[in-house]
Scaffold this active site. Sequence first.
Site, short mmCIF file in Angstrom:
data_model
loop_
_atom_site.label_atom_id
_atom_site.label_comp_id
_atom_site.label_asym_id
_atom_site.label_seq_id
_atom_site.Cartn_x
_atom_site.Cartn_y
_atom_site.Cartn_z
N CYS A 34 3.59 17.12 5.81
CA CYS A 34 3.19 16.17 6.35
C CYS A 34 4.55 15.43 7.08
O CYS A 34 4.28 15.43 8.33
CB CYS A 34 2.63 14.74 5.66
SG CYS A 34 1.27 15.35 4.95
N GLU A 58 -6.39 7.61 -5.92
CA GLU A 58 -7.49 8.21 -5.31
C GLU A 58 -8.02 9.11 -6.15
O GLU A 58 -7.30 10.03 -6.87
CB GLU A 58 -7.15 8.89 -4.02
CG GLU A 58 -6.54 7.85 -2.99
CD GLU A 58 -6.22 8.36 -1.63
OE1 GLU A 58 -5.73 7.81 -1.00
OE2 GLU A 58 -5.97 9.77 -1.85
N SER A 87 -9.83 9.24 -1.52
CA SER A 87 -9.20 9.86 -0.43
C SER A 87 -10.05 10.03 0.69
O SER A 87 -11.17 9.95 0.80
CB SER A 87 -8.84 11.35 -0.99
OG SER A 87 -8.43 12.12 0.38
N ASP A 141 0.24 12.11 -0.74
CA ASP A 141 -1.03 11.97 -1.51
C ASP A 141 -1.61 13.38 -1.87
O ASP A 141 -2.03 13.47 -3.06
CB ASP A 141 -2.17 11.37 -0.33
CG ASP A 141 -1.92 9.86 -0.61
OD1 ASP A 141 -0.51 9.65 -0.24
OD2 ASP A 141 -2.69 9.01 -0.35
N CYS A 195 2.57 11.15 6.58
CA CYS A 195 1.58 10.92 5.50
C CYS A 195 1.20 9.44 5.36
O CYS A 195 1.69 8.38 5.68
CB CYS A 195 2.27 11.50 4.19
SG CYS A 195 0.97 11.73 2.60
N CYS A 252 -2.56 15.98 6.93
CA CYS A 252 -3.94 16.59 6.45
C CYS A 252 -4.98 16.62 7.78
O CYS A 252 -5.01 15.72 8.29
CB CYS A 252 -4.62 15.96 5.39
SG CYS A 252 -3.72 16.08 3.61
#
Length: 555
Positions: free
Chosen positions: A48, A442, A468, A80, A121, A193
């Site tokens: 990230c 999460e 998430s 994460d 991130c 992501c």
Amino acid sequence: MKKRSDAIVKGPARAPARAMLRASGMDDEAFEQPMIAVFNTWTNMGPCNMDLDKLAVPVRAGIRAAGGYPVDFNSIAVSDGITMGSEGMRASLMSREVIADSIELAVRGHSLDGVIVLVACDKTIPAAAMALARMNIPGVVLYGGSIMPGNHKGKDLSVQDVFEAVGACASGLIDKEELKEIEKSACPGAGACGGQFTANSMAMAMTFLGLSPMGANDIPAIHEDKNDAAFHAGEMIVSCVKEQRLPRDIITKTSLMNAVIALSATAASTNAILHLLAIATEAGIEFDIDVFDEVSRTTPVIGDLKPGGRYMAFDLYEAGGSGLIGKRLIDDGRIDDNITVTGRTLFEEIFETKETDGQDVVLTFKHPVKSRGGYGILYGDLAPEGCVVKLAGHGGLFFEGKARVFESEEECFAVVEQNGINKGDVIIIRGEGPAGGPGMREMLAVTAALVGQGIIDDVALITDGRFSGASYGFVIGHVAPEAAHGGPIAFIKDGDMITIDVEKNEINVDADLKARAKNWKAPKPKYPSGYYAKYAKLVGSASKGAVTSFPFNQD
């Protein structure tokens, strides 16, 4: 112009400070220029943020070209995706506060004139906005960009697919070799992501808030245009300083509403609710959690984006990016104009967007992906202060079933791995709230495994933790008050009948929870010392953004 940095460089008394600054490369000409912090959240711990050090190079060049002097700082970032499902995930939300505090301390501590924050991130992005709102010093937020899609057997992949493959492997739907191939193919290089998960959701929020220039955050991390966008962002922060464009003039109730509407229209991450509440709190703006429900009820989903849709962030960029979402919103009269860091208005920025012919990533409000937005707010005897239901990826608005109670994510995941969850179960994971976790982890490992097993649409999951942006299904998080503070979720027992009615905004339990609460004692903190203990003691309710600061109050 009078500069904030004059406090450390002007006058005979500042000779010792200037002597040290000369050793770092400054000279008389530099002392006359605005001093701009290039605040980086670079780390090579995961894809990230790993190219943010490279992105800082054109940012610095842009600052110099515009007549400013760049000075570098760095903070932490917690991935994460890497920490998900582990003890380390507790640090994720906590890191948001540390990063915001770091920005404040670096900028205020050195009397700097402005700051551009390089983010990637999830928690780095809201942290940047929180710090800018708190300090009200000229600032720009620049997102490093999304990762490109991975590919396996002709199918585009994101890390979401790997989490789901874990569940599929546990169920015997794929073998370990197939899981390994998916693992190796999902993340091809630098970038955050790739779906409309939390990072891309918050990057879009920064654009509609006006803290990021239109289009800059849409550009993928490895795209050839990213450096040009970074250079212009460097020029822009100097312009913000010279023109005194301040964060609290940009972060308004109008711009917050614009962000909420854009996120609802793309079925964005429910984490955006937590973060926008925190940003509003830091800016001293009254912004109630119920706004998110009102917007979601009246804003259809037009972005066909993962986790519930077909496309990824790169596809949205190719289609026309955030500006295309903005065009649809303007055409339908859904958002209002507001000033941005560029000095122009949001609408002026959006009107320059070009839609790619034949694209089907962004639909229209006449023919949406879904008729209502991606989240709702529920109240009831299970959540007196409210909780957040995620509606992305499924059409259900009502669920009733018996409780299966777990005291932690790990306890639940162990049962999920053994295929121990049944259709009709209402899974309760408690003790994972902001203070009780601590850190409000999460539950992606759990939800993704349920997806992989093919039963995600046949169960509900309720937690005082979070989900998430890659999670989907009938999932409800941010339950407040949390279990650690004696919230009703602490008193649910196996077999209690839970009723969830999204249309009525209700979440109720057929049990006398008040009677069960009579002899309740607060659980012993999981961490007796260190930052985790400090955070658990300071953090506020998820219904107010789970902040630890003492926010600015305009009154």
